[in-house]
Design an enzyme around this catalytic site. Sequence first.
Site, PDB file in Angstrom:
ATOM      1  N   HIS A  24      23.919   2.762 -18.844  1.00 37.66           N
ATOM      2  CA  HIS A  24      22.837   3.068 -17.904  1.00 37.66           C
ATOM      3  C   HIS A  24      23.107   2.429 -16.548  1.00 37.66           C
ATOM      4  O   HIS A  24      22.230   1.813 -15.941  1.00 37.66           O
ATOM      5  CB  HIS A  24      21.480   2.593 -18.458  1.00 37.66           C
ATOM      6  CG  HIS A  24      21.010   3.429 -19.605  1.00 37.66           C
ATOM      7  ND1 HIS A  24      20.049   3.020 -20.485  1.00 37.66           N
ATOM      8  CD2 HIS A  24      21.389   4.662 -20.028  1.00 37.66           C
ATOM      9  CE1 HIS A  24      19.850   3.963 -21.396  1.00 37.66           C
ATOM     10  NE2 HIS A  24      20.658   4.967 -21.129  1.00 37.66           N
ATOM     11  N   HIS A  56      14.155  13.285 -21.506  1.00 36.27           N
ATOM     12  CA  HIS A  56      14.186  13.097 -22.961  1.00 36.27           C
ATOM     13  C   HIS A  56      12.886  13.704 -23.449  1.00 36.27           C
ATOM     14  O   HIS A  56      11.859  13.034 -23.502  1.00 36.27           O
ATOM     15  CB  HIS A  56      14.310  11.610 -23.326  1.00 36.27           C
ATOM     16  CG  HIS A  56      15.591  11.006 -22.825  1.00 36.27           C
ATOM     17  ND1 HIS A  56      15.776   9.666 -22.646  1.00 36.27           N
ATOM     18  CD2 HIS A  56      16.773  11.574 -22.453  1.00 36.27           C
ATOM     19  CE1 HIS A  56      17.007   9.429 -22.191  1.00 36.27           C
ATOM     20  NE2 HIS A  56      17.626  10.581 -22.066  1.00 36.27           N
ATOM     21  N   GLU A  73      28.457  16.338 -20.404  1.00 37.09           N
ATOM     22  CA  GLU A  73      27.108  16.693 -20.863  1.00 37.09           C
ATOM     23  C   GLU A  73      26.691  18.045 -20.320  1.00 37.09           C
ATOM     24  O   GLU A  73      26.768  18.289 -19.119  1.00 37.09           O
ATOM     25  CB  GLU A  73      26.103  15.631 -20.390  1.00 37.09           C
ATOM     26  CG  GLU A  73      24.654  15.991 -20.682  1.00 37.09           C
ATOM     27  CD  GLU A  73      23.673  14.879 -20.339  1.00 37.09           C
ATOM     28  OE1 GLU A  73      23.952  14.101 -19.406  1.00 37.09           O
ATOM     29  OE2 GLU A  73      22.636  14.800 -21.015  1.00 37.09           O
ATOM     30  N   ARG A  85      32.163  10.870 -20.129  1.00 36.56           N
ATOM     31  CA  ARG A  85      31.102  11.607 -20.828  1.00 36.56           C
ATOM     32  C   ARG A  85      31.070  13.016 -20.250  1.00 36.56           C
ATOM     33  O   ARG A  85      31.311  13.201 -19.052  1.00 36.56           O
ATOM     34  CB  ARG A  85      29.735  10.923 -20.672  1.00 36.56           C
ATOM     35  CG  ARG A  85      28.605  11.679 -21.371  1.00 36.56           C
ATOM     36  CD  ARG A  85      27.308  10.871 -21.577  1.00 36.56           C
ATOM     37  NE  ARG A  85      26.647  10.496 -20.351  1.00 36.56           N
ATOM     38  CZ  ARG A  85      26.662   9.271 -19.838  1.00 36.56           C
ATOM     39  NH1 ARG A  85      27.316   8.286 -20.448  1.00 36.56           N
ATOM     40  NH2 ARG A  85      26.024   9.012 -18.713  1.00 36.56           N
ATOM     41  N   HIS A 111      19.631  15.167 -26.820  1.00 39.66           N
ATOM     42  CA  HIS A 111      18.177  15.013 -26.903  1.00 39.66           C
ATOM     43  C   HIS A 111      17.539  16.315 -26.465  1.00 39.66           C
ATOM     44  O   HIS A 111      18.189  17.140 -25.818  1.00 39.66           O
ATOM     45  CB  HIS A 111      17.713  13.851 -26.002  1.00 39.66           C
ATOM     46  CG  HIS A 111      18.294  13.889 -24.609  1.00 39.66           C
ATOM     47  ND1 HIS A 111      17.735  14.641 -23.596  1.00 39.66           N
ATOM     48  CD2 HIS A 111      19.393  13.314 -24.066  1.00 39.66           C
ATOM     49  CE1 HIS A 111      18.462  14.493 -22.499  1.00 39.66           C
ATOM     50  NE2 HIS A 111      19.485  13.710 -22.752  1.00 39.66           N
ATOM     51  N   TYR A 164      33.802   5.250 -24.335  1.00 39.31           N
ATOM     52  CA  TYR A 164      33.704   4.129 -23.396  1.00 39.31           C
ATOM     53  C   TYR A 164      34.556   2.990 -23.933  1.00 39.31           C
ATOM     54  O   TYR A 164      34.222   2.405 -24.975  1.00 39.31           O
ATOM     55  CB  TYR A 164      32.234   3.696 -23.249  1.00 39.31           C
ATOM     56  CG  TYR A 164      31.317   4.883 -23.094  1.00 39.31           C
ATOM     57  CD1 TYR A 164      31.079   5.449 -21.839  1.00 39.31           C
ATOM     58  CD2 TYR A 164      30.734   5.485 -24.213  1.00 39.31           C
ATOM     59  CE1 TYR A 164      30.269   6.568 -21.707  1.00 39.31           C
ATOM     60  CE2 TYR A 164      29.929   6.606 -24.090  1.00 39.31           C
ATOM     61  CZ  TYR A 164      29.699   7.141 -22.836  1.00 39.31           C
ATOM     62  OH  TYR A 164      28.904   8.256 -22.705  1.00 39.31           O
ATOM     63  N   GLU A 208      26.171  15.800 -25.312  1.00 38.54           N
ATOM     64  CA  GLU A 208      26.770  14.844 -24.394  1.00 38.54           C
ATOM     65  C   GLU A 208      27.572  13.733 -25.056  1.00 38.54           C
ATOM     66  O   GLU A 208      27.237  12.554 -24.940  1.00 38.54           O
ATOM     67  CB  GLU A 208      25.683  14.223 -23.509  1.00 38.54           C
ATOM     68  CG  GLU A 208      24.451  13.705 -24.262  1.00 38.54           C
ATOM     69  CD  GLU A 208      23.444  13.055 -23.318  1.00 38.54           C
ATOM     70  OE1 GLU A 208      23.840  12.145 -22.587  1.00 38.54           O
ATOM     71  OE2 GLU A 208      22.272  13.475 -23.326  1.00 38.54           O
ATOM     72  N   HIS A 227      26.384   6.035 -28.540  1.00 36.46           N
ATOM     73  CA  HIS A 227      25.080   6.705 -28.386  1.00 36.46           C
ATOM     74  C   HIS A 227      25.065   8.014 -29.166  1.00 36.46           C
ATOM     75  O   HIS A 227      26.082   8.447 -29.695  1.00 36.46           O
ATOM     76  CB  HIS A 227      24.731   6.909 -26.909  1.00 36.46           C
ATOM     77  CG  HIS A 227      25.714   7.733 -26.112  1.00 36.46           C
ATOM     78  ND1 HIS A 227      25.785   9.108 -26.212  1.00 36.46           N
ATOM     79  CD2 HIS A 227      26.662   7.382 -25.199  1.00 36.46           C
ATOM     80  CE1 HIS A 227      26.711   9.557 -25.381  1.00 36.46           C
ATOM     81  NE2 HIS A 227      27.278   8.536 -24.762  1.00 36.46           N
ATOM     82  N   ASP A 259       0.816  -1.220   0.000  1.00 31.87           N
ATOM     83  CA  ASP A 259       0.000   0.000   0.000  1.00 31.87           C
ATOM     84  C   ASP A 259       0.856   1.278   0.000  1.00 31.87           C
ATOM     85  O   ASP A 259       0.377   2.343   0.354  1.00 31.87           O
ATOM     86  CB  ASP A 259      -0.961   0.007   1.194  1.00 31.87           C
ATOM     87  CG  ASP A 259      -0.234  -0.105   2.514  1.00 31.87           C
ATOM     88  OD1 ASP A 259       1.011  -0.274   2.497  1.00 31.87           O
ATOM     89  OD2 ASP A 259      -0.893  -0.027   3.567  1.00 31.87           O
ATOM     90  N   ASP A 275      20.185  18.109 -16.797  1.00 29.19           N
ATOM     91  CA  ASP A 275      20.842  16.847 -17.158  1.00 29.19           C
ATOM     92  C   ASP A 275      22.323  17.133 -17.404  1.00 29.19           C
ATOM     93  O   ASP A 275      22.679  17.651 -18.464  1.00 29.19           O
ATOM     94  CB  ASP A 275      20.141  16.308 -18.427  1.00 29.19           C
ATOM     95  CG  ASP A 275      20.614  14.931 -18.822  1.00 29.19           C
ATOM     96  OD1 ASP A 275      21.420  14.332 -18.093  1.00 29.19           O
ATOM     97  OD2 ASP A 275      20.167  14.449 -19.896  1.00 29.19           O
ATOM     98  N   ASP A 290      26.409  11.297 -13.895  1.00 27.67           N
ATOM     99  CA  ASP A 290      25.353  11.861 -14.733  1.00 27.67           C
ATOM    100  C   ASP A 290      24.171  12.103 -13.815  1.00 27.67           C
ATOM    101  O   ASP A 290      23.503  11.159 -13.381  1.00 27.67           O
ATOM    102  CB  ASP A 290      25.003  10.861 -15.848  1.00 27.67           C
ATOM    103  CG  ASP A 290      23.974  11.417 -16.830  1.00 27.67           C
ATOM    104  OD1 ASP A 290      23.337  12.443 -16.529  1.00 27.67           O
ATOM    105  OD2 ASP A 290      23.816  10.809 -17.906  1.00 27.67           O
TER     106      ASP A 290
END
Length: 434
Positions: free
Chosen positions: A239, A357, A403, A401, A350, A384, A380, A346, A36, A267, A256
């Site tokens: 991710h 996104h 960004e 990365r 975006h 890798y 970004e 990638h 709940d 972001d 990130d």
Amino acid sequence: MQDFTPQVERRRRLQARMDKGLAFVPTAPERLRNRDSDYLYRFDSYFYYLTGFPEPEAALVLIAGSEPRSLLFCRDRNPDRELWEGLRFGPEAARERFGVDEAHAFSKLDEMMPALLAEQPALYYAPGADAAWDTRVLGWLNRVRAQARSGLGAPSDIRDVRVALDEMRLFKDDSEIAIMRRAAEISCDAHLGAMRATRPGRTEYEIEAQLLYAFRRAGAQFPAYWPVVAGGANACVLHYRDNGAALRDGELLLVDAGCELDGYASDITRTWPVGGRFSAVQREIYELVLAAQRAAIASVAPGRRWDEPHAAAVRTLSQGFVDLGLCQGPLERVIESEDYKRFYMHRTGHWLGLDVHDAGEYKKDGEWRALEPGMMLTVEPGCYIRPAEGVPEQFWNTGVRIEDDVLVTPSGNEVITASTPKSIAEIESLVGRE
Ligand code: GLY
Ligand code: MN
Ligand code: MN
């Protein structure tokens, strides 16, 4: 008190785009997490864009045409529930506060909607977004159709309301830009705090906690997405979600993280050395990604195509991969064969807004669309390098990365996250200095 003029203006603009017909835009349901216990409530972005109304169990009806009307359906006041859960606006206060023409109890929807839909030429709605709403909306339409012999007609034209709303959301108005600047500032401060808190022996989750604390302390309601706090090899998992490992000297940390403030996302990604000093190899990769990001940002301007920043990043990275012996030249072959994707898999950004996104088409008539003032996007690029045959070992497990959030302006662009340090000198002067 918040000014809801921008929302009134957005509703007018949607009505103008619809020309004729009725739009139905419900907010998101509350969702159970376990037994709940609910997930923290987050409104639907389209509904919030048009209303600023934060409560669950609400829907907006907009009627376009010669007699435009806006109707908000929301929960009635309920002293018993309010004792447990807090204040509800109730229709009367909501009408006044949120500037709609009419407000009604949410419990009246099924009774009122068939009558509102009768004789409307078109229904604007988001089919397929929520199966429960689909069933309910079809039920209303069938109830109107069942009255055909009394001369009532149901809308024959069912359109996706998101087509118009996505295009509107793509262009941020002044009030949205102001919130996004503040969200960017909060996220920037959070990254600064995370850099200062980093040192060997700390854990990824301690840095995660630092970020979440900084967001909330500054008034942001949520993280815009769960932060990625990835040390060493974990930075090569795009991710990565665990945030559970210890941070080790000699490794890089990729973070990130961005907050959500009043519905709007920021972001930001930065990458820094756990021990405060980049190694020679880390420095080479970092400088390459930074050069790619600078080239991509330089391609953000009105009239440039959506994919130009990506193309600029890919070209810079690919040349770097050739120079470092990670890819075999010539450059054009690396780009055409997409060999660079072994290390950069990638896209470069975006749209950014109410959703991280964000809504909005990237192509128009089959072509990448041109950038225009008021659009907000991320830039970004990354690199890798996982352990693999043929890849020199000194590069293994290096993930970087960088960004930023970028607003397209009439004369070019503005990086609204620019105060988050990204030069090697700035970063090295901050890491571990609490
Ligand atoms: N943080 C999500 C993204 O960068 O797209
Ligand atoms: Mn992003
Ligand atoms: Mn990100």
